[in-house]
Design a protein around this motif. Structure first.
Motif, short mmCIF file in Angstrom:
data_model
loop_
_atom_site.label_atom_id
_atom_site.label_comp_id
_atom_site.label_asym_id
_atom_site.label_seq_id
_atom_site.Cartn_x
_atom_site.Cartn_y
_atom_site.Cartn_z
N GLU A 179 0.85 -1.19 0.00
CA GLU A 179 0.00 0.00 0.00
C GLU A 179 0.89 1.23 0.00
O GLU A 179 2.06 1.17 0.35
CB GLU A 179 -0.93 0.01 1.22
N VAL A 180 0.29 2.35 -0.40
CA VAL A 180 1.02 3.62 -0.40
C VAL A 180 0.16 4.68 0.24
O VAL A 180 -1.05 4.75 0.01
CB VAL A 180 1.45 4.03 -1.84
N LEU A 181 0.78 5.49 1.08
CA LEU A 181 0.15 6.67 1.68
C LEU A 181 0.95 7.87 1.22
O LEU A 181 2.17 7.90 1.35
CB LEU A 181 0.15 6.58 3.21
N SER A 182 0.26 8.86 0.67
CA SER A 182 0.97 10.02 0.17
C SER A 182 0.01 11.18 -0.05
O SER A 182 -1.19 10.99 -0.20
CB SER A 182 1.66 9.68 -1.15
N ALA A 183 0.58 12.36 -0.09
CA ALA A 183 -0.14 13.57 -0.45
C ALA A 183 0.88 14.53 -1.05
O ALA A 183 2.05 14.53 -0.65
CB ALA A 183 -0.81 14.19 0.77
N PRO A 184 0.46 15.35 -2.01
CA PRO A 184 1.40 16.30 -2.63
C PRO A 184 2.11 17.16 -1.58
O PRO A 184 1.49 17.69 -0.67
CB PRO A 184 0.50 17.15 -3.52
N GLY A 185 3.43 17.21 -1.70
CA GLY A 185 4.24 18.02 -0.79
C GLY A 185 4.56 17.36 0.54
O GLY A 185 5.31 17.90 1.35
N ASN A 186 3.99 16.17 0.80
CA ASN A 186 4.20 15.50 2.09
C ASN A 186 4.90 14.15 1.97
O ASN A 186 4.83 13.34 2.87
CB ASN A 186 2.87 15.30 2.81
N GLY A 187 5.55 13.89 0.85
CA GLY A 187 6.28 12.66 0.70
C GLY A 187 5.37 11.46 0.47
O GLY A 187 4.17 11.61 0.23
N ALA A 188 5.96 10.28 0.56
CA ALA A 188 5.22 9.03 0.34
C ALA A 188 5.77 7.96 1.27
O ALA A 188 6.93 7.99 1.66
CB ALA A 188 5.34 8.60 -1.11
N ARG A 189 4.88 7.03 1.62
CA ARG A 189 5.29 5.87 2.42
C ARG A 189 4.70 4.62 1.76
O ARG A 189 3.49 4.45 1.69
CB ARG A 189 4.79 5.99 3.84
N PHE A 190 5.59 3.77 1.25
CA PHE A 190 5.21 2.49 0.66
C PHE A 190 5.44 1.41 1.71
O PHE A 190 6.53 1.33 2.28
CB PHE A 190 6.04 2.20 -0.59
N THR A 191 4.42 0.61 1.97
CA THR A 191 4.51 -0.44 2.98
C THR A 191 4.09 -1.76 2.36
O THR A 191 3.04 -1.86 1.75
CB THR A 191 3.57 -0.14 4.16
N PHE A 192 4.96 -2.78 2.50
CA PHE A 192 4.55 -4.10 2.05
C PHE A 192 4.65 -5.09 3.19
O PHE A 192 5.43 -4.95 4.12
CB PHE A 192 5.30 -4.55 0.79
N ARG A 193 3.76 -6.09 3.11
CA ARG A 193 3.68 -7.16 4.12
C ARG A 193 3.87 -8.50 3.46
O ARG A 193 3.32 -8.75 2.43
CB ARG A 193 2.30 -7.14 4.79
#
Length: 193
Positions: A179-193
């Motif tokens: 999954e990915v959590l992100s918003a413009p200007g706030n970076g991104a976090r990719f998480t895999f399980r």
């Protein structure tokens, strides 16, 4: 390389160093592109040849290939994690693509974070950056083959849109999720399980 061979640059070590770094950077990008194209063509076959891989050793191998860029990566991975049920070459491809994107879409000199932990019976791995982020309308297609958020002819980042497609394919073939959590200007976090 042709410019570097011109006599005008023979006595200019600063220009020569700049050209050599550009050659090295572009050769690395071409190497990654070729690796991704080959991985797409062999993905199903390689995924069936699954062997367990140690995450800490895999991360060390990926960081070694990043050269000086590896200094920008903060790693927080326990040494006692169980091995992951993914072929090591494919796990390197996953970690390498996620780190490459995090570094590529972050300001020069900024840090990216790579971490992992055990949650119940799952290993959770994440790559996080403080970069440009991804708009919500692109999040639904970010893992599609050949999808690029900026596909204009003036875009400033290399690639052809295979990296995240490969990441998701490898993880899903191994029975995992991403999954990915992100918003413009706030970076991104990719998480895999």
């Amino acid at each position: 390389a042709k410019t570097l061979m011109q006599p005008a640059f023979t006595d200019d070590p600063t220009a020569r160093d700049e050209f050599l770094l550009a050659i090295q950077r572009q050769a690395g990008r071409l190497g990654s592109l070729i690796e991704n194209i080959l991985a797409v063509s062999q993905l199903s076959e390689s995924a069936r040849e699954t062997a367990d891989s140690p995450l800490p050793e895999t991360v060390s191998s990926v960081l070694a290939r990043l050269g000086q860029e590896a200094e920008r990566v903060v790693v927080d991975i326990p040494t006692d994690l169980p091995e992951l049920p993914v072929d090591r070459r494919l796990l390197e491809l996953v970690v390498g693509n996620l780190l490459d994107n995090a570094l590529k879409f972050s300001p020069d000199g900024s840090r990216c974070r790579l971490g992992a932990r055990r949650e119940r019976h799952e290993t959770v791995v994440w790559v996080e950056d403080d970069g440009i982020g991804i708009a919500e309308e692109h999040l639904v297609r970010i893992f599609d083959r050949f999808h690029q958020v900026d596909s204009s002819s003036t875009r400033s980042h290399g690639g052809v849109g295979l990296g995240l497609y490969l990441v998701k394919s490898v993880i899903e073939e191994a029975g995992g999720t991403i999954e990915v959590l992100s918003a413009p200007g706030n970076g991104a976090r990719f998480t895999f399980r």
